[in-house]
Design a protein around this motif. Structure first.
Motif, PDB file in Angstrom:
ATOM      1  N   GLN A 159       0.950  -1.221  -0.033  1.00  0.00           N
ATOM      2  CA  GLN A 159      -0.002   0.055  -0.144  1.00  0.00           C
ATOM      3  C   GLN A 159       0.939   1.165   0.051  1.00  0.00           C
ATOM      4  N   GLU A 160       0.165   2.304  -0.582  1.00  0.00           N
ATOM      5  CA  GLU A 160       1.110   3.405  -0.572  1.00  0.00           C
ATOM      6  C   GLU A 160       1.157   4.115   0.656  1.00  0.00           C
ATOM      7  N   GLU A 161       2.453   4.744   0.828  1.00  0.00           N
ATOM      8  CA  GLU A 161       2.625   5.476   2.093  1.00  0.00           C
ATOM      9  C   GLU A 161       2.074   6.767   2.226  1.00  0.00           C
ATOM     10  N   ASN A 162       1.948   7.546   3.457  1.00  0.00           N
ATOM     11  CA  ASN A 162       1.338   8.883   3.435  1.00  0.00           C
ATOM     12  C   ASN A 162       2.533   9.624   3.592  1.00  0.00           C
ATOM     13  N   VAL A 163       2.559  10.695   3.121  1.00  0.00           N
ATOM     14  CA  VAL A 163       3.760  11.822   3.122  1.00  0.00           C
ATOM     15  C   VAL A 163       4.181  11.944   4.557  1.00  0.00           C
ATOM     16  N   TYR A 164       3.321  12.207   5.707  1.00  0.00           N
ATOM     17  CA  TYR A 164       3.494  12.303   7.019  1.00  0.00           C
ATOM     18  C   TYR A 164       2.632  11.205   7.776  1.00  0.00           C
ATOM     19  N   PRO A 210      -3.163  12.672   6.474  1.00  0.00           N
ATOM     20  CA  PRO A 210      -4.034  11.772   5.624  1.00  0.00           C
ATOM     21  C   PRO A 210      -3.770  11.927   3.887  1.00  0.00           C
ATOM     22  N   LEU A 211      -2.525  12.027   3.568  1.00  0.00           N
ATOM     23  CA  LEU A 211      -2.232  12.420   2.214  1.00  0.00           C
ATOM     24  C   LEU A 211      -1.024  11.403   1.650  1.00  0.00           C
ATOM     25  N   LYS A 212      -1.466  10.858   0.635  1.00  0.00           N
ATOM     26  CA  LYS A 212      -0.755   9.827  -0.108  1.00  0.00           C
ATOM     27  C   LYS A 212       0.405  10.453  -0.703  1.00  0.00           C
ATOM     28  N   LYS A 213       1.550   9.774  -1.159  1.00  0.00           N
ATOM     29  CA  LYS A 213       2.542  10.443  -2.067  1.00  0.00           C
ATOM     30  C   LYS A 213       2.126  11.006  -3.508  1.00  0.00           C
ATOM     31  N   SER A 214       1.100   9.889  -4.010  1.00  0.00           N
ATOM     32  CA  SER A 214       0.850  10.270  -5.330  1.00  0.00           C
ATOM     33  C   SER A 214      -0.028  11.577  -5.164  1.00  0.00           C
ATOM     34  N   GLN A 215      -1.058  11.738  -4.263  1.00  0.00           N
ATOM     35  CA  GLN A 215      -1.662  12.834  -4.262  1.00  0.00           C
ATOM     36  C   GLN A 215      -0.943  14.120  -4.140  1.00  0.00           C
TER      37      GLN A 215
END
Length: 70
Positions: free
Chosen positions: A17-22, A26-31
Protein backbone atom coordinates in the motif's frame (compact mmCIF):
# COMPACT_ATOMS: atom_id res chain seq x y z
CA UNK A 1 15.24 -14.64 3.07
CA UNK A 2 15.03 -11.68 0.75
CA UNK A 3 14.47 -8.12 1.82
CA UNK A 4 11.01 -7.95 0.26
CA UNK A 5 9.87 -11.04 2.16
CA UNK A 6 11.14 -9.56 5.42
CA UNK A 7 9.36 -6.32 4.65
CA UNK A 8 6.17 -8.20 3.84
CA UNK A 9 6.31 -10.03 7.18
CA UNK A 10 6.96 -6.82 9.10
CA UNK A 11 4.27 -4.73 7.38
CA UNK A 12 1.63 -7.44 7.15
CA UNK A 13 -1.60 -6.05 5.66
CA UNK A 14 0.01 -2.71 4.82
CA UNK A 15 2.52 -4.31 2.43
CA UNK A 16 2.20 -2.89 -1.08
CA UNK A 17 0.00 0.00 0.00
CA UNK A 18 1.09 3.53 -0.67
CA UNK A 19 2.62 5.42 2.24
CA UNK A 20 1.42 8.74 3.61
CA UNK A 21 3.59 11.80 3.21
CA UNK A 22 3.62 12.15 7.00
CA UNK A 23 2.11 9.69 9.47
CA UNK A 24 -0.20 12.35 10.92
CA UNK A 25 -1.29 13.68 7.50
CA UNK A 26 -3.85 11.62 5.56
CA UNK A 27 -2.25 12.46 2.21
CA UNK A 28 -0.68 9.84 -0.03
CA UNK A 29 2.51 10.49 -1.97
CA UNK A 30 0.74 10.30 -5.33
CA UNK A 31 -1.83 12.84 -4.14
CA UNK A 32 0.97 15.18 -3.07
CA UNK A 33 2.60 14.80 -6.49
CA UNK A 34 -0.69 15.64 -8.25
CA UNK A 35 -1.05 18.71 -6.03
CA UNK A 36 2.42 19.89 -7.05
CA UNK A 37 1.56 19.36 -10.73
CA UNK A 38 -1.71 21.31 -10.43
CA UNK A 39 -0.13 24.22 -8.58
CA UNK A 40 2.79 24.38 -11.02
CA UNK A 41 0.40 24.43 -13.97
CA UNK A 42 -1.71 27.10 -12.26
CA UNK A 43 1.36 29.23 -11.62
CA UNK A 44 2.36 29.09 -15.30
CA UNK A 45 -1.18 30.00 -16.36
CA UNK A 46 -1.03 32.97 -13.97
CA UNK A 47 2.33 34.06 -15.36
CA UNK A 48 0.95 33.85 -18.91
CA UNK A 49 -2.10 35.90 -17.95
CA UNK A 50 0.11 38.52 -16.31
CA UNK A 51 2.29 38.76 -19.43
CA UNK A 52 -0.79 39.05 -21.66
CA UNK A 53 -2.21 41.80 -19.43
CA UNK A 54 1.12 43.64 -19.50
CA UNK A 55 1.28 43.46 -23.31
CA UNK A 56 -2.25 44.83 -23.59
CA UNK A 57 -1.61 47.69 -21.18
CA UNK A 58 1.86 48.52 -22.46
CA UNK A 59 1.50 48.18 -26.23
CA UNK A 60 -2.10 47.76 -27.37
CA UNK A 61 -3.59 50.41 -25.10
CA UNK A 62 -1.37 53.26 -26.30
CA UNK A 63 -1.87 52.19 -29.93
CA UNK A 64 -5.60 52.89 -29.54
CA UNK A 65 -5.02 56.23 -27.78
CA UNK A 66 -5.59 55.04 -24.23
CA UNK A 67 -2.28 56.42 -23.01
CA UNK A 68 -3.97 59.47 -21.46
CA UNK A 69 -5.82 57.24 -19.03
CA UNK A 70 -2.74 55.41 -17.79
Amino acid sequence: MGDSKRRKEILGDQYGQEENVYPWLPLKKSQAQKFVQWTTQGAWIGIGALVAYWVIVRFIGPAFGWWEVI
